[in-house]
Design a protein around this motif. Structure first.
Motif, PDB file in Angstrom:
ATOM      1  N   GLN A  39      36.148  35.327  42.508  1.00 47.19           N
ATOM      2  CA  GLN A  39      37.266  35.901  43.263  1.00 47.19           C
ATOM      3  C   GLN A  39      36.935  36.046  44.744  1.00 47.19           C
ATOM      4  OE1 GLN A  39      38.856  39.596  41.719  1.00 47.19           O
ATOM      5  NE2 GLN A  39      38.960  38.806  39.618  1.00 47.19           N
ATOM      6  N   ASN A  40      35.670  36.318  45.057  1.00 45.22           N
ATOM      7  CA  ASN A  40      35.331  36.767  46.407  1.00 45.22           C
ATOM      8  C   ASN A  40      34.301  35.905  47.138  1.00 45.22           C
ATOM      9  OD1 ASN A  40      36.992  39.206  46.290  1.00 45.22           O
ATOM     10  ND2 ASN A  40      35.502  39.952  44.798  1.00 45.22           N
ATOM     11  N   PHE A  41      33.960  34.715  46.608  1.00 43.55           N
ATOM     12  CA  PHE A  41      32.873  33.952  47.214  1.00 43.55           C
ATOM     13  C   PHE A  41      33.196  33.467  48.632  1.00 43.55           C
ATOM     14  CE2 PHE A  41      35.403  30.534  45.501  1.00 43.55           C
ATOM     15  CZ  PHE A  41      35.181  29.454  46.347  1.00 43.55           C
ATOM     16  N   GLU A  42      34.473  33.441  49.010  1.00 41.17           N
ATOM     17  CA  GLU A  42      34.844  32.980  50.343  1.00 41.17           C
ATOM     18  C   GLU A  42      34.810  34.093  51.392  1.00 41.17           C
ATOM     19  OE1 GLU A  42      38.664  31.278  49.459  1.00 41.17           O
ATOM     20  OE2 GLU A  42      37.825  29.248  49.400  1.00 41.17           O
ATOM     21  N   THR A  43      34.373  35.292  51.002  1.00 33.06           N
ATOM     22  CA  THR A  43      34.310  36.400  51.961  1.00 33.06           C
ATOM     23  C   THR A  43      33.116  36.245  52.888  1.00 33.06           C
ATOM     24  OG1 THR A  43      33.024  37.737  50.412  1.00 33.06           O
ATOM     25  CG2 THR A  43      35.418  37.998  50.358  1.00 33.06           C
ATOM     26  N   GLU A  44      33.226  36.868  54.040  1.00 34.22           N
ATOM     27  CA  GLU A  44      32.159  36.780  55.038  1.00 34.22           C
ATOM     28  C   GLU A  44      30.826  37.289  54.487  1.00 34.22           C
ATOM     29  OE1 GLU A  44      31.052  39.143  59.113  1.00 34.22           O
ATOM     30  OE2 GLU A  44      33.075  38.264  59.036  1.00 34.22           O
ATOM     31  N   LEU A  46      29.632  37.543  51.312  1.00 32.68           N
ATOM     32  CA  LEU A  46      28.975  36.692  50.313  1.00 32.68           C
ATOM     33  C   LEU A  46      28.545  35.349  50.894  1.00 32.68           C
ATOM     34  CD1 LEU A  46      30.959  37.409  47.027  1.00 32.68           C
ATOM     35  CD2 LEU A  46      28.631  38.119  47.614  1.00 32.68           C
ATOM     36  N   LYS A  47      29.320  34.814  51.834  1.00 31.26           N
ATOM     37  CA  LYS A  47      28.916  33.553  52.472  1.00 31.26           C
ATOM     38  C   LYS A  47      27.579  33.714  53.196  1.00 31.26           C
ATOM     39  CE  LYS A  47      33.277  31.111  53.321  1.00 31.26           C
ATOM     40  NZ  LYS A  47      34.229  30.693  54.374  1.00 31.26           N
ATOM     41  N   LYS A  48      27.353  34.908  53.724  1.00 31.26           N
ATOM     42  CA  LYS A  48      26.105  35.171  54.439  1.00 31.26           C
ATOM     43  C   LYS A  48      24.890  34.933  53.554  1.00 31.26           C
ATOM     44  CE  LYS A  48      23.776  39.037  56.810  1.00 31.26           C
ATOM     45  NZ  LYS A  48      23.934  40.462  57.212  1.00 31.26           N
ATOM     46  N   ASP A  88      39.869  49.081  60.758  1.00 28.24           N
ATOM     47  CA  ASP A  88      40.370  48.773  62.103  1.00 28.24           C
ATOM     48  C   ASP A  88      41.406  47.655  62.107  1.00 28.24           C
ATOM     49  OD1 ASP A  88      38.733  50.729  63.129  1.00 28.24           O
ATOM     50  OD2 ASP A  88      37.122  49.341  63.690  1.00 28.24           O
ATOM     51  N   GLY A  89      41.637  47.054  60.912  1.00 30.14           N
ATOM     52  CA  GLY A  89      42.727  46.098  60.807  1.00 30.14           C
ATOM     53  C   GLY A  89      42.343  44.633  60.794  1.00 30.14           C
ATOM     54  N   GLU A  90      41.063  44.319  60.698  1.00 32.23           N
ATOM     55  CA  GLU A  90      40.663  42.920  60.672  1.00 32.23           C
ATOM     56  C   GLU A  90      41.210  42.240  59.419  1.00 32.23           C
ATOM     57  OE1 GLU A  90      36.567  40.342  61.390  1.00 32.23           O
ATOM     58  OE2 GLU A  90      36.750  42.410  62.141  1.00 32.23           O
ATOM     59  N   LYS A  91      41.844  41.095  59.580  1.00 30.83           N
ATOM     60  CA  LYS A  91      42.556  40.441  58.480  1.00 30.83           C
ATOM     61  C   LYS A  91      41.700  39.439  57.711  1.00 30.83           C
ATOM     62  CE  LYS A  91      46.401  42.546  59.485  1.00 30.83           C
ATOM     63  NZ  LYS A  91      46.864  43.682  58.636  1.00 30.83           N
ATOM     64  N   GLU A  92      40.639  38.939  58.310  1.00 34.04           N
ATOM     65  CA  GLU A  92      39.801  37.963  57.622  1.00 34.04           C
ATOM     66  C   GLU A  92      39.190  38.591  56.367  1.00 34.04           C
ATOM     67  OE1 GLU A  92      39.338  34.668  58.377  1.00 34.04           O
ATOM     68  OE2 GLU A  92      41.013  35.127  59.717  1.00 34.04           O
ATOM     69  N   PRO A  93      38.984  37.788  55.303  1.00 36.61           N
ATOM     70  CA  PRO A  93      38.352  38.356  54.091  1.00 36.61           C
ATOM     71  C   PRO A  93      36.879  38.692  54.347  1.00 36.61           C
ATOM     72  CG  PRO A  93      38.712  35.989  53.831  1.00 36.61           C
ATOM     73  CD  PRO A  93      39.359  36.376  55.118  1.00 36.61           C
ATOM     74  N   LEU A  94      36.583  39.946  54.490  1.00 35.56           N
ATOM     75  CA  LEU A  94      35.226  40.388  54.830  1.00 35.56           C
ATOM     76  C   LEU A  94      34.384  40.644  53.585  1.00 35.56           C
ATOM     77  CD1 LEU A  94      36.091  42.846  57.742  1.00 35.56           C
ATOM     78  CD2 LEU A  94      35.370  40.455  57.899  1.00 35.56           C
ATOM     79  N   ILE A  95      34.932  41.430  52.643  1.00 38.14           N
ATOM     80  CA  ILE A  95      34.181  41.731  51.410  1.00 38.14           C
ATOM     81  C   ILE A  95      34.995  41.426  50.162  1.00 38.14           C
ATOM     82  CG2 ILE A  95      32.563  43.406  52.405  1.00 38.14           C
ATOM     83  CD1 ILE A  95      34.418  45.637  51.511  1.00 38.14           C
ATOM     84  N   THR A  96      36.321  41.321  50.288  1.00 36.96           N
ATOM     85  CA  THR A  96      37.152  40.920  49.158  1.00 36.96           C
ATOM     86  C   THR A  96      38.182  39.905  49.635  1.00 36.96           C
ATOM     87  OG1 THR A  96      38.818  42.641  49.510  1.00 36.96           O
ATOM     88  CG2 THR A  96      36.994  43.171  48.026  1.00 36.96           C
ATOM     89  N   LYS A  97      38.539  38.992  48.739  1.00 41.24           N
ATOM     90  CA  LYS A  97      39.591  38.028  49.066  1.00 41.24           C
ATOM     91  C   LYS A  97      40.949  38.738  49.061  1.00 41.24           C
ATOM     92  CE  LYS A  97      40.788  33.770  49.952  1.00 41.24           C
ATOM     93  NZ  LYS A  97      40.986  32.796  48.860  1.00 41.24           N
ATOM     94  N   GLU A  98      41.099  39.689  48.158  1.00 37.59           N
ATOM     95  CA  GLU A  98      42.338  40.465  48.091  1.00 37.59           C
ATOM     96  C   GLU A  98      42.418  41.406  49.293  1.00 37.59           C
ATOM     97  OE1 GLU A  98      44.420  43.844  45.170  1.00 37.59           O
ATOM     98  OE2 GLU A  98      42.531  42.899  44.607  1.00 37.59           O
ATOM     99  N   PRO A  99      43.539  41.426  50.014  1.00 34.86           N
ATOM    100  CA  PRO A  99      43.660  42.361  51.140  1.00 34.86           C
ATOM    101  C   PRO A  99      43.504  43.813  50.676  1.00 34.86           C
ATOM    102  CG  PRO A  99      45.436  40.744  51.159  1.00 34.86           C
ATOM    103  CD  PRO A  99      44.737  40.588  49.839  1.00 34.86           C
ATOM    104  N   ILE A 100      42.762  44.588  51.441  1.00 34.13           N
ATOM    105  CA  ILE A 100      42.540  45.993  51.096  1.00 34.13           C
ATOM    106  C   ILE A 100      43.505  46.853  51.902  1.00 34.13           C
ATOM    107  CG2 ILE A 100      40.892  47.909  51.218  1.00 34.13           C
ATOM    108  CD1 ILE A 100      38.681  45.840  50.674  1.00 34.13           C
ATOM    109  N   LYS A 101      44.412  47.541  51.179  1.00 35.61           N
ATOM    110  CA  LYS A 101      45.419  48.375  51.827  1.00 35.61           C
ATOM    111  C   LYS A 101      45.057  49.856  51.783  1.00 35.61           C
ATOM    112  CE  LYS A 101      49.087  45.119  50.520  1.00 35.61           C
ATOM    113  NZ  LYS A 101      50.346  44.934  49.727  1.00 35.61           N
ATOM    114  N   PHE A 102      44.084  50.187  50.923  1.00 37.66           N
ATOM    115  CA  PHE A 102      43.695  51.583  50.745  1.00 37.66           C
ATOM    116  C   PHE A 102      42.180  51.712  50.838  1.00 37.66           C
ATOM    117  CE2 PHE A 102      47.438  50.781  48.104  1.00 37.66           C
ATOM    118  CZ  PHE A 102      48.327  51.719  48.582  1.00 37.66           C
TER     119      PHE A 102
END
Length: 593
Positions: A39-44, A46-48, A88-102
């Motif tokens: 689900q999340n391998f494309e996040t910043e 995990l790519k690291k 702070d509102g960054e939209k790129e997938p940082l830790i999850t592919k699913e957008p985090i709203k909460f």
């Protein structure tokens, strides 16, 4: 009961499912990790670590081996920069592919500062599943009527939004606002006594008053009494002792006290209790007048005659409240709630007939991917004063051993990767192939001055011994905390007590001496004998001090649902409150000091 057929069938299904995943816990864990990573391998993040590895083509076992080899163990602090960027509102997938709203806000009572933890729909779904599993086992032990009520002392903080629109609040606030919370009530056909307006009003005093009033309104329908933590139930019935006459007057007249000032709460409550009910009011008044003379022993079964049990988290930091909770509960069974954290649910109580002191938690292998760091007690003379364990390499759930202590490491669907939880647990046994855990203590919350190392559990045993002496004066310990004071040499332990009742100074001196003599840690005993640790200090604080501490945490965004009195603290704000409220000080003479 004719209505239990559907419930029992549902219970059988969920227990069958849980037994199946427990039998195959190792394989289920490997597959759970694979699901998280796919689900999340494309996040910043995990790519690291995983680079351009084609994990979708990799079998689950090989992927598990790669993941634990290249992704490092971290603390929450290591992940905070990513979480802050999300806030702070960054939209790129940082830790999850699913957008985090909460983002969930931890209470801060464990480490002295609040943490932000990602919260997604998966968080609500696991909470619902956790309730279903634990509820199935409770229903077998204590069958309840379909269509009954639950007296829930639950509280939702208001929360706030960041400039980027991310909602920040407690995990419970997010859950109580979710579809899953409503679904839980519909599926179990058991409904909380209080409407949403009471739960979410943000003022715990007004909420508590309404919970009590509505609980009594539905008194014959209540099947069990519950809250997230035992502390909240004790707090509620302390409030009831003070306000029962006003509650009775409200029931008699079909009105609502002016102490409830939030209009949406007044409207929601008066819609339910708008008619006078003199029969109920007279019955409650008679019960309360009798109970006042018995120090409120057994108030819960007296007022809620059909309640089957009292249910709450009663382990760890909640153990000190068991005595008072048993007093209020009379002969009603206490059932310990399940084991979780802001970061993830972990395990369920499969043995609701056991007393809270003996409860274990069976790990649910689908909630998160769990690793366990083996911990071994350090020997006297270690140079480290910050911890009392030597660590071995983490092992997967399938390799834990009975009797061994571990620190839990979490990889979650919500973006935490190999994150150390800080909880120390012991494997007490197994449910098929999933471990059953005893909660031991928080990892870093220990009293230490020199070569001494005393855990939260050690402190609890010492306070239990000292406070037993209060019984001779018919007084009781309300709450306590501690501090390792190293501002002067030699350093020493300070234990703060809030007491209900009058106690002579002579007896408090003996309590202080008894606690000092009861620490069995060899490092402490040796250090006290040679005076490299000074005499233990007992500080008696004013009544209401621990309420002030609770209100301080709530003012900082926590909810009463979350609050746990820190048993050992170095928090400057908390220490200021304790110092200002201290009215008496005693120093131990246990070692001839």
């Amino acid at each position: 009961m004719s209505s239990t057929g559907h419930i029992n069938g549902s219970c059988d299904n969920i227990i069958y499912w849980f037994n199946d995943v427990s039998k195959h816990a190792g394989r289920v864990q490997t597959e759970t990790l694979r699901q998280i990573l796919v689900q999340n391998f494309e996040t910043e993040y995990l790519k690291k670590w995983l680079k351009d590895t084609n994990i979708q083509e990799m079998d689950a076992k090989t992927l598990e081996s790669l993941y634990t080899r290249v992704v490092p163990l971290v603390s929450h602090a290591d992940l905070e920069p990513y979480i802050q960027r999300i806030a702070d509102g960054e939209k790129e997938p940082l830790i999850t592919k699913e957008p985090i709203k909460f983002l969930s806000l931890s209470s801060g009572t464990s480490e002295g500062r609040q943490k932000l933890v990602p919260f997604t729909q998966h968080s609500s779904k696991t909470t619902l599943l956790n309730f279903k599993i634990g509820g199935a086992y409770r229903s077998r032990a204590y069958p309840t009527r379909e269509g009954g009520r639950i007296l829930e002392f639950i509280y939702s903080s208001k929360g706030y939004r960041t400039r980027a629109g991310i909602k920040i609040g407690t995990a419970t606030a997010h859950y109580y606002a979710s579809d899953e919370f409503r679904l839980k009530q519909e599926e179990t056909n058991s409904f909380t006594c209080s409407p949403e307006a009471v739960i979410s009003c943000g003022d715990y005093k007004q909420s508590t008053y309404c919970h009590l009033l509505l609980g009594i309104h539905f008194s014959d329908q209540v099947e069990f009494v519950t809250s997230a933590f035992a502390y909240s139930i004790v707090q509620a019935f302390t409030t009831f002792e003070e306000n029962w006459r006003e509650i009775t007057d409200d029931i008699m007249d079909g009105r609502l006290s002016s102490r409830v000032s939030i209009q949406s709460v007044r409207d929601a409550v008066l819609e339910i209790v708008s008619r006078p009910n003199p029969n109920l009011a007279t019955r409650v008044q008679s019960i309360c007048e009798e109970l006042e003379g018995k120090d409120w022993f057994g108030v819960i079964p007296k007022l809620w005659p059909n309640a089957k049990y009292v249910y709450s988290i009663m382990t760890g930091a909640m153990l000190p409240y068991l005595t008072k909770l048993r007093h209020y509960s009379g002969d009603l069974p206490l059932v310990s709630g399940d084991y979780g954290s802001t970061e993830s649910w972990i395990g369920v109580n499969l043995d609701p007939l056991l007393p809270p002191e003996k409860v274990t938690f069976a790990v649910v292998p689908t909630f998160s991917y769990f690793e366990f760091i083996p911990l071994h007690r350090q020997v006297l003379g270690s140079n480290s004063a910050a911890d009392d364990f030597i660590e071995a390499d983490p092992v997967p759930l399938s390799q834990v051993k009975k009797g061994q202590e571990y620190e839990i490491v979490l990889t979650t669907f919500t973006g935490l990767y190999r994150c150390r939880l800080g909880d120390v647990v012991e494997v007490a046994g197994f449910h098929y192939n999933t471990p059953k855990l005893n909660f031991i203590c928080r990892r870093k919350l220990i009293l230490t001055v020199n070569i001494d190392k005393n855990t939260e559990k050690d402190l609890q045993l010492v306070v239990d011994k000292g406070s037993q002496m209060l019984k001779s004066s018919r007084a009781e310990l309300v709450d306590f905390t501690s501090h390792a004071d190293v501002s002067n040499q030699p350093g020493h332990y300070v234990i703060y007590w809030e007491i209900k009742g009058d106690v002579e100074d002579r007896l408090l001196e003996e309590c202080c001496k008894e606690m000092d003599a009861s620490f069995v840690d060899h490092g402490y005993v040796v250090s006290r004998k040679c005076n490299s640790i000074g005499p233990l200090e007992l500080c008696i604080v004013e009544r209401g001090t621990f309420n002030k501490i609770m209100e301080n945490f709530i003012a900082n965004g926590a909810s009463l649902n979350q609050f746990k009195t820190p048993r050992c603290t170095s928090n400057p704000a908390l220490l200021r409150v304790l110092s200002l409220c201290t009215k008496k000080r005693f120093h131990s003479t246990a070692y001839g000091s």
